[in-house]
Design a protein around this motif. Sequence first.
Motif, PDB file in Angstrom:
ATOM      1  N   GLY A  19       0.708  -1.137   0.090  1.00 42.41           N
ATOM      2  CA  GLY A  19       0.055   0.126   0.048  1.00 42.41           C
ATOM      3  C   GLY A  19       0.776   1.350   0.008  1.00 42.41           C
ATOM      4  O   GLY A  19       0.398   2.350  -0.887  1.00 42.41           O
ATOM      5  N   LYS A  20       1.742   1.436   0.773  1.00 45.03           N
ATOM      6  CA  LYS A  20       2.776   2.532   0.978  1.00 45.03           C
ATOM      7  C   LYS A  20       3.410   2.782  -0.558  1.00 45.03           C
ATOM      8  O   LYS A  20       3.512   3.836  -0.970  1.00 45.03           O
ATOM      9  CB  LYS A  20       3.963   2.245   1.897  1.00 45.03           C
ATOM     10  CG  LYS A  20       4.769   3.312   2.345  1.00 45.03           C
ATOM     11  CD  LYS A  20       5.798   2.877   3.325  1.00 45.03           C
ATOM     12  CE  LYS A  20       6.595   4.303   3.446  1.00 45.03           C
ATOM     13  NZ  LYS A  20       7.483   3.818   4.365  1.00 45.03           N
ATOM     14  N   TYR A  24       2.820   6.040  -2.640  1.00 44.90           N
ATOM     15  CA  TYR A  24       4.094   6.803  -3.128  1.00 44.90           C
ATOM     16  C   TYR A  24       4.114   6.798  -4.790  1.00 44.90           C
ATOM     17  O   TYR A  24       4.675   7.804  -5.325  1.00 44.90           O
ATOM     18  CB  TYR A  24       5.466   6.235  -2.720  1.00 44.90           C
ATOM     19  CG  TYR A  24       5.787   6.828  -1.435  1.00 44.90           C
ATOM     20  CD1 TYR A  24       6.680   8.245  -1.498  1.00 44.90           C
ATOM     21  CD2 TYR A  24       5.653   6.307  -0.003  1.00 44.90           C
ATOM     22  CE1 TYR A  24       7.071   8.818  -0.257  1.00 44.90           C
ATOM     23  CE2 TYR A  24       6.064   7.012   0.936  1.00 44.90           C
ATOM     24  CZ  TYR A  24       6.605   8.198   0.941  1.00 44.90           C
ATOM     25  OH  TYR A  24       6.963   8.866   2.190  1.00 44.90           O
ATOM     26  N   SER A  25       3.837   5.749  -5.244  1.00 45.37           N
ATOM     27  CA  SER A  25       3.895   5.630  -6.779  1.00 45.37           C
ATOM     28  C   SER A  25       2.922   6.867  -7.188  1.00 45.37           C
ATOM     29  O   SER A  25       3.191   7.579  -8.294  1.00 45.37           O
ATOM     30  CB  SER A  25       3.347   4.516  -7.360  1.00 45.37           C
ATOM     31  OG  SER A  25       4.264   3.486  -6.962  1.00 45.37           O
ATOM     32  N   GLY A  26       1.779   7.033  -6.636  1.00 42.19           N
ATOM     33  CA  GLY A  26       0.750   7.979  -7.141  1.00 42.19           C
ATOM     34  C   GLY A  26       1.349   9.476  -6.870  1.00 42.19           C
ATOM     35  O   GLY A  26       1.227  10.216  -7.307  1.00 42.19           O
ATOM     36  N   LEU A  27       2.259   9.437  -6.023  1.00 42.70           N
ATOM     37  CA  LEU A  27       2.877  10.805  -5.364  1.00 42.70           C
ATOM     38  C   LEU A  27       3.798  11.172  -6.524  1.00 42.70           C
ATOM     39  O   LEU A  27       3.930  12.287  -6.902  1.00 42.70           O
ATOM     40  CB  LEU A  27       3.584  10.664  -4.084  1.00 42.70           C
ATOM     41  CG  LEU A  27       2.496  10.890  -2.830  1.00 42.70           C
ATOM     42  CD1 LEU A  27       3.290  10.777  -1.704  1.00 42.70           C
ATOM     43  CD2 LEU A  27       1.740  12.216  -3.066  1.00 42.70           C
ATOM     44  N   GLU A  32      -3.069  13.076  -6.084  1.00 43.66           N
ATOM     45  CA  GLU A  32      -3.544  12.923  -4.599  1.00 43.66           C
ATOM     46  C   GLU A  32      -3.428  11.476  -4.237  1.00 43.66           C
ATOM     47  O   GLU A  32      -4.042  10.314  -4.858  1.00 43.66           O
ATOM     48  CB  GLU A  32      -4.838  13.553  -4.525  1.00 43.66           C
ATOM     49  CG  GLU A  32      -5.053  15.078  -5.077  1.00 43.66           C
ATOM     50  CD  GLU A  32      -4.093  16.078  -4.084  1.00 43.66           C
ATOM     51  OE1 GLU A  32      -4.274  15.730  -3.108  1.00 43.66           O
ATOM     52  OE2 GLU A  32      -3.579  16.891  -4.632  1.00 43.66           O
ATOM     53  N   VAL A  33      -3.116  11.162  -3.039  1.00 47.67           N
ATOM     54  CA  VAL A  33      -3.136   9.962  -2.414  1.00 47.67           C
ATOM     55  C   VAL A  33      -3.370   9.905  -0.945  1.00 47.67           C
ATOM     56  O   VAL A  33      -3.374  11.091  -0.245  1.00 47.67           O
ATOM     57  CB  VAL A  33      -1.846   9.329  -2.679  1.00 47.67           C
ATOM     58  CG1 VAL A  33      -1.483   8.988  -4.121  1.00 47.67           C
ATOM     59  CG2 VAL A  33      -0.637   9.737  -1.812  1.00 47.67           C
ATOM     60  N   THR A  34      -4.126   8.737  -0.582  1.00 45.06           N
ATOM     61  CA  THR A  34      -4.162   8.492   1.084  1.00 45.06           C
ATOM     62  C   THR A  34      -3.627   7.083   1.149  1.00 45.06           C
ATOM     63  O   THR A  34      -3.789   6.512   0.339  1.00 45.06           O
ATOM     64  CB  THR A  34      -5.688   8.703   1.576  1.00 45.06           C
ATOM     65  OG1 THR A  34      -6.505   7.699   0.941  1.00 45.06           O
ATOM     66  CG2 THR A  34      -6.194  10.017   1.105  1.00 45.06           C
ATOM     67  N   TRP A  35      -3.326   6.926   2.213  1.00 50.55           N
ATOM     68  CA  TRP A  35      -2.731   5.605   2.837  1.00 50.55           C
ATOM     69  C   TRP A  35      -3.087   5.442   4.140  1.00 50.55           C
ATOM     70  O   TRP A  35      -2.785   6.112   5.126  1.00 50.55           O
ATOM     71  CB  TRP A  35      -1.023   5.436   2.686  1.00 50.55           C
ATOM     72  CG  TRP A  35      -0.365   4.281   3.090  1.00 50.55           C
ATOM     73  CD1 TRP A  35      -0.449   3.113   2.644  1.00 50.55           C
ATOM     74  CD2 TRP A  35       0.258   4.059   4.319  1.00 50.55           C
ATOM     75  NE1 TRP A  35       0.406   2.184   3.048  1.00 50.55           N
ATOM     76  CE2 TRP A  35       0.779   2.761   4.381  1.00 50.55           C
ATOM     77  CE3 TRP A  35       0.585   4.882   5.389  1.00 50.55           C
ATOM     78  CZ2 TRP A  35       1.579   2.356   5.332  1.00 50.55           C
ATOM     79  CZ3 TRP A  35       1.410   4.252   6.630  1.00 50.55           C
ATOM     80  CH2 TRP A  35       1.881   2.816   6.375  1.00 50.55           C
ATOM     81  N   GLU A 145       6.901   2.940 -14.306  1.00 47.55           N
ATOM     82  CA  GLU A 145       7.908   4.125 -14.141  1.00 47.55           C
ATOM     83  C   GLU A 145       7.788   4.786 -12.752  1.00 47.55           C
ATOM     84  O   GLU A 145       8.481   5.075 -11.912  1.00 47.55           O
ATOM     85  CB  GLU A 145       7.877   5.088 -15.096  1.00 47.55           C
ATOM     86  CG  GLU A 145       8.246   4.676 -16.472  1.00 47.55           C
ATOM     87  CD  GLU A 145       7.392   3.677 -17.263  1.00 47.55           C
ATOM     88  OE1 GLU A 145       5.963   3.908 -17.097  1.00 47.55           O
ATOM     89  OE2 GLU A 145       7.483   2.714 -17.967  1.00 47.55           O
ATOM     90  N   GLY A 146       6.396   5.129 -12.329  1.00 45.29           N
ATOM     91  CA  GLY A 146       6.100   5.649 -11.062  1.00 45.29           C
ATOM     92  C   GLY A 146       6.305   4.728  -9.949  1.00 45.29           C
ATOM     93  O   GLY A 146       6.861   5.059  -8.710  1.00 45.29           O
ATOM     94  N   LEU A 147       6.115   3.348 -10.203  1.00 45.62           N
ATOM     95  CA  LEU A 147       6.405   2.510  -9.052  1.00 45.62           C
ATOM     96  C   LEU A 147       7.898   2.305  -8.711  1.00 45.62           C
ATOM     97  O   LEU A 147       8.218   2.192  -7.837  1.00 45.62           O
ATOM     98  CB  LEU A 147       5.798   1.080  -9.625  1.00 45.62           C
ATOM     99  CG  LEU A 147       5.802   0.019  -8.566  1.00 45.62           C
ATOM    100  CD1 LEU A 147       4.879   0.234  -7.462  1.00 45.62           C
ATOM    101  CD2 LEU A 147       5.515  -1.253  -9.239  1.00 45.62           C
ATOM    102  N   GLN A 148       8.560   2.415 -10.029  1.00 45.85           N
ATOM    103  CA  GLN A 148      10.113   2.042  -9.969  1.00 45.85           C
ATOM    104  C   GLN A 148      10.644   3.640  -8.973  1.00 45.85           C
ATOM    105  O   GLN A 148      11.203   3.342  -8.133  1.00 45.85           O
ATOM    106  CB  GLN A 148      10.918   2.146 -11.190  1.00 45.85           C
ATOM    107  CG  GLN A 148      12.323   2.145 -10.980  1.00 45.85           C
ATOM    108  CD  GLN A 148      13.010   1.715 -12.348  1.00 45.85           C
ATOM    109  OE1 GLN A 148      12.295   1.517 -13.547  1.00 45.85           O
ATOM    110  NE2 GLN A 148      14.196   1.500 -12.211  1.00 45.85           N
ATOM    111  N   LYS A 149      10.063   4.659  -9.555  1.00 46.14           N
ATOM    112  CA  LYS A 149      10.615   5.846  -8.419  1.00 46.14           C
ATOM    113  C   LYS A 149       9.969   5.738  -7.017  1.00 46.14           C
ATOM    114  O   LYS A 149      10.660   6.084  -6.227  1.00 46.14           O
ATOM    115  CB  LYS A 149      10.063   7.289  -9.282  1.00 46.14           C
ATOM    116  CG  LYS A 149      10.483   7.667 -10.482  1.00 46.14           C
ATOM    117  CD  LYS A 149       9.625   8.860 -10.980  1.00 46.14           C
ATOM    118  CE  LYS A 149      10.081   9.026 -12.429  1.00 46.14           C
ATOM    119  NZ  LYS A 149       9.294  10.254 -13.061  1.00 46.14           N
TER     120      LYS A 149
END
Length: 180
Positions: A19-20, A24-27, A32-35, A145-149
Amino acid sequence: MNTEIIIAGFGGQGVLSMGKILAYSGLMEDKEVTWMPAYGPEQRGGTANVTVIVSDKRISSPVLSSYDVAIVLNQPSLNKFESKVKPGGILIYDGNGILNPPMRQDIQVYRIDAMDKAAEMKNSKVFNMIVLGGLLQVTSIVSAEGLQKALYKTLPDRYHHLVPLNMEAVEIGKSIIHKM
């Protein structure tokens, strides 16, 4: 785009980490994200779940009673959250440990044998990344790519050498998920 996700399983399966990393991938993609994690007092071996919302718009509340996507990694989680997937939503489950598979006909159900694949790779720690790969295959919530970042952002520097292995697990997850 506003996607509300629940990830649930036993503590120690990487539920909260998954989930984290997803948040962070969304960020990393300026979303916008919530966790919001929740887990029993046992942590490892107890039940754990995390609610993640990824959106293009401001999120009003992280508290949800139904979900667009549910990822369930054990039978108790399936029993609890199958009914909370919105009609037309997605349920992803790991075949290992699920005795009674999902039965709903008004949602898309996907099976991923991530635990078996992690065992085959002789690395149980990539289990959650295999599952995330499956999620990326069936949704466009975030990009690889977002996931890798996000991995570089969330993992301590001393573990950055493991990012390629984790991204390999994501690609494997994309290839082994299948619709039921």
